[in-house]
Design an enzyme around this catalytic site. Structure first.
Site, short mmCIF file in Angstrom:
data_model
loop_
_atom_site.label_atom_id
_atom_site.label_comp_id
_atom_site.label_asym_id
_atom_site.label_seq_id
_atom_site.Cartn_x
_atom_site.Cartn_y
_atom_site.Cartn_z
N CYS A 206 46.79 34.37 49.51
CA CYS A 206 47.02 34.17 50.95
C CYS A 206 45.73 33.82 51.68
O CYS A 206 45.69 32.84 52.44
CB CYS A 206 47.68 35.41 51.54
SG CYS A 206 46.91 36.97 51.04
N1 NDP Z 1 51.91 40.23 49.65
C1 NDP Z 1 51.24 39.09 49.86
O1 NDP Z 1 50.89 38.75 51.01
C2 NDP Z 1 50.90 38.20 48.73
C3 NDP Z 1 51.11 38.57 47.41
N2 NDP Z 1 50.76 37.73 46.39
C4 NDP Z 1 50.97 38.10 45.00
O2 NDP Z 1 52.36 37.97 44.71
C5 NDP Z 1 52.78 38.95 43.77
C6 NDP Z 1 53.88 39.79 44.42
O3 NDP Z 1 53.35 40.37 45.60
P1 NDP Z 1 54.23 41.30 46.56
O4 NDP Z 1 55.55 40.74 46.75
O5 NDP Z 1 53.37 41.58 47.73
O6 NDP Z 1 54.32 42.62 45.67
P2 NDP Z 1 55.31 43.87 45.77
O7 NDP Z 1 54.55 45.04 45.28
O8 NDP Z 1 55.92 43.93 47.12
O9 NDP Z 1 56.45 43.47 44.72
C7 NDP Z 1 56.20 43.37 43.34
C8 NDP Z 1 57.48 43.08 42.63
O10 NDP Z 1 57.26 43.04 41.22
C9 NDP Z 1 58.08 44.03 40.58
N3 NDP Z 1 57.28 44.63 39.51
C10 NDP Z 1 56.33 45.55 39.62
N4 NDP Z 1 55.79 45.84 38.43
C11 NDP Z 1 56.42 45.08 37.55
C12 NDP Z 1 56.32 44.92 36.18
N5 NDP Z 1 55.47 45.59 35.43
N6 NDP Z 1 57.14 44.06 35.62
C13 NDP Z 1 58.04 43.36 36.36
N7 NDP Z 1 58.17 43.47 37.66
C14 NDP Z 1 57.37 44.30 38.25
C15 NDP Z 1 58.44 45.01 41.66
O11 NDP Z 1 59.70 45.58 41.42
P3 NDP Z 1 59.95 46.97 40.72
O12 NDP Z 1 58.71 47.78 40.82
O13 NDP Z 1 61.10 47.52 41.48
O14 NDP Z 1 60.27 46.58 39.35
C16 NDP Z 1 58.57 44.09 42.86
O15 NDP Z 1 59.82 43.44 42.83
C17 NDP Z 1 51.53 39.78 43.43
O16 NDP Z 1 50.92 39.26 42.28
C18 NDP Z 1 50.62 39.54 44.64
O17 NDP Z 1 49.28 39.68 44.28
C19 NDP Z 1 50.25 36.50 46.66
C20 NDP Z 1 50.04 36.06 47.93
C21 NDP Z 1 50.32 36.91 49.08
C1 X2W Z 2 45.96 43.08 52.72
C2 X2W Z 2 45.81 42.94 51.23
O1 X2W Z 2 45.66 43.92 50.52
N1 X2W Z 2 45.83 41.71 50.74
C3 X2W Z 2 45.70 41.42 49.34
C4 X2W Z 2 45.79 39.95 49.07
C5 X2W Z 2 47.17 39.48 48.76
C6 X2W Z 2 47.21 38.14 48.00
O2 X2W Z 2 46.97 37.06 48.43
O3 X2W Z 2 47.54 38.25 46.79
P1 X2W Z 2 46.94 37.83 45.35
O4 X2W Z 2 46.71 39.16 44.76
O5 X2W Z 2 48.05 37.15 44.72
O6 X2W Z 2 45.72 37.02 45.37
C7 X2W Z 2 44.35 41.92 48.81
O7 X2W Z 2 43.35 41.88 49.51
O8 X2W Z 2 44.30 42.24 47.62
#
Ligand code: NDP
Ligand code: X2W
Length: 342
Positions: free
Chosen positions: A156
């Site tokens: 992000c």
């Molecule tokens: N939040 C953000 O703003 C951003 C996030 N990302 C990246 O995107 C990905 C998802 O982020 P986000 O949605 O915030 O994360 P969340 O923690 O909200 O969701 C993670 C998801 O993955 C599942 N999960 C967790 N552990 C496992 C596992 N071992 N195997 C399979 N599924 C699993 C969880 O479900 P359950 O535990 O119920 O199985 C849940 O559905 C991460 O890699 C994050 O770094 C990238 C850009 C921005």
């Molecule tokens: C507020 C906050 O905790 N933000 C996350 C960034 C989320 C993101 O972009 O995810 P990736 O892990 O996929 O790079 C952090 O700093 O780790």
């Protein structure tokens, strides 16, 4: 219709993706997966995230080894909204068939494996997939994304930062010997849905973190083509990133030249909006847009740019869908923005 599934669908970005795919005119939402141990296994997504109630009724299915193997050939598109480690481990299987994999985690963004290990804390063991992965900054790397089998969707903060800095770097405007300084504030949803002390409601108060050591610094530097100073901050709000970026530009760079560079870079890019005032988070939260505005101090030669995105959409889910649109031959904004008639 393009058969699509989402792994990690109960999380914040996975749920946003489900909502976007459900409404998309060409992609069809076929299945939603969570981990084998998930507390949400068997629930409907709309019962886990109330804003999707009665909209997304598919159940959250625990992912097992059999399903993992069959998905690669049953699906056309697999979105991985999973932790870095899960994406890293599953990518060889999921990318072994006809499915194109769009990974929202950081597992396949950094090509340098030593840098990866330093910032992610584990050794990269999927060099073949890493080699194939294309960086999914949709408004910049469309040509490569169109033929990719694995797309590493950017983080992000890198999305907000690179969208602001790439037009300037590519135009040769940034002064040598000066590092762009990026100060960015993110809402707490950036940390994901699972409970943790640092993102607990009563603990969060505007604060810098990951100073001079956040994993998005090498990601920004790698895809900008020059080093930067990046300081993330956690803010006490749910969604959105506001990045304020200060750049020393070369002495001969005029306000008109900067305007020109941004206009050229983003003409025909409906997702990036060149604003006429400083964007607020409320302008972009809930939208797929990246909003940019800037001002040059012509005496001191410093340019300040503000970049605003929704971390869960342009910073993750909607950018992943932009990439999928491009990969299947559609306009990158299909299903994300409505056409505006003149
Ligand atoms: N939040 C953000 O703003 C951003 C996030 N990302 C990246 O995107 C990905 C998802 O982020 P986000 O949605 O915030 O994360 P969340 O923690 O909200 O969701 C993670 C998801 O993955 C599942 N999960 C967790 N552990 C496992 C596992 N071992 N195997 C399979 N599924 C699993 C969880 O479900 P359950 O535990 O119920 O199985 C849940 O559905 C991460 O890699 C994050 O770094 C990238 C850009 C921005
Ligand atoms: C507020 C906050 O905790 N933000 C996350 C960034 C989320 C993101 O972009 O995810 P990736 O892990 O996929 O790079 C952090 O700093 O780790």
């Amino acid at each position: 219709m393009i058969k699509t599934c989402i792994v990690g669908a109960s999380g914040y970005t996975g749920a946003e993706l489900a909502s976007l795919v459900q409404r998309h005119p060409r992609f069809e939402l076929n299945a939603l997966y969570v981990s084998a141990q998930s507390q949400d296994a068997g629930k409907k997504l709309g019962d886990v995230h109330g804003y999707l109630f009665a909209q997304v009724n598919l159940p959250l299915t625990p992912l097992n080894d059999d399903a993992l193997h069959s998905l690669a050939n049953e699906m056309d598109v697999i979105f991985l909204a999973t932790p870095h480690e899960a994406s890293h481990d599953w990518m060889p299987i999921l990318s072994s068939g006809k499915a194109v994999v769009f990974d929202l985690s950081g597992a396949f963004r950094l090509k340098d494996q030593q840098v990866f290990e330093q910032y992610y804390g584990f050794a990269h063991q999927q060099p073949a997939c890493l080699e194939k992965a294309v960086y999914g900054l949709a408004d910049w790397f469309a040509k490569d994304i169109k033929t990719a089998d694995i797309v590493a969707v950017p983080g992000c903060y890198p999305t907000a930062s690179l969208s602001a800095l790439k037009p300037l770097h590519d135009a040769g405007f940034i002064a040598d010997g000066h590092l762009p300084i990026i100060n960015a504030v993110s809402g707490v949803s950036g940390a994901g849905r699972k409970a943790a002390m640092a993102s607990s409601y009563c603990e969060v108060s505007l604060q810098a973190y990951g100073v001079l050591g956040h994993r998005h610094q090498p990601e920004i530097s790698a895809y900008l083509g020059r080093d930067v100073i990046f300081t993330p901050h956690l803010g006490n709000f749910k969604r959105g990133i506001l990045a304020t970026i200060t750049v020393k530009v070369n002495a001969d760079v005029s306000p008109e030249a900067i305007e020109n560079a941004f206009n050229q870079a983003y003409k025909n890019h409906a997702i990036v909006r060149l604003r006429n005032t400083w964007p607020k988070l409320d302008d972009v939260v809930g939208t797929p847009h990246c909003d940019l505005f800037w001002k040059l101090d012509t005496h001191k030669g410093y340019l300040v740019i503000t970049s605003a995105i929704d971390n869960l959409l342009k910073g993750a889910a909607s950018q992943a869908l932009q990439c999928a649109n491009l990969r299947f031959g559609y306009a990158s904004q299909l299903g994300l923005v409505h056409e505006v008639s003149a």
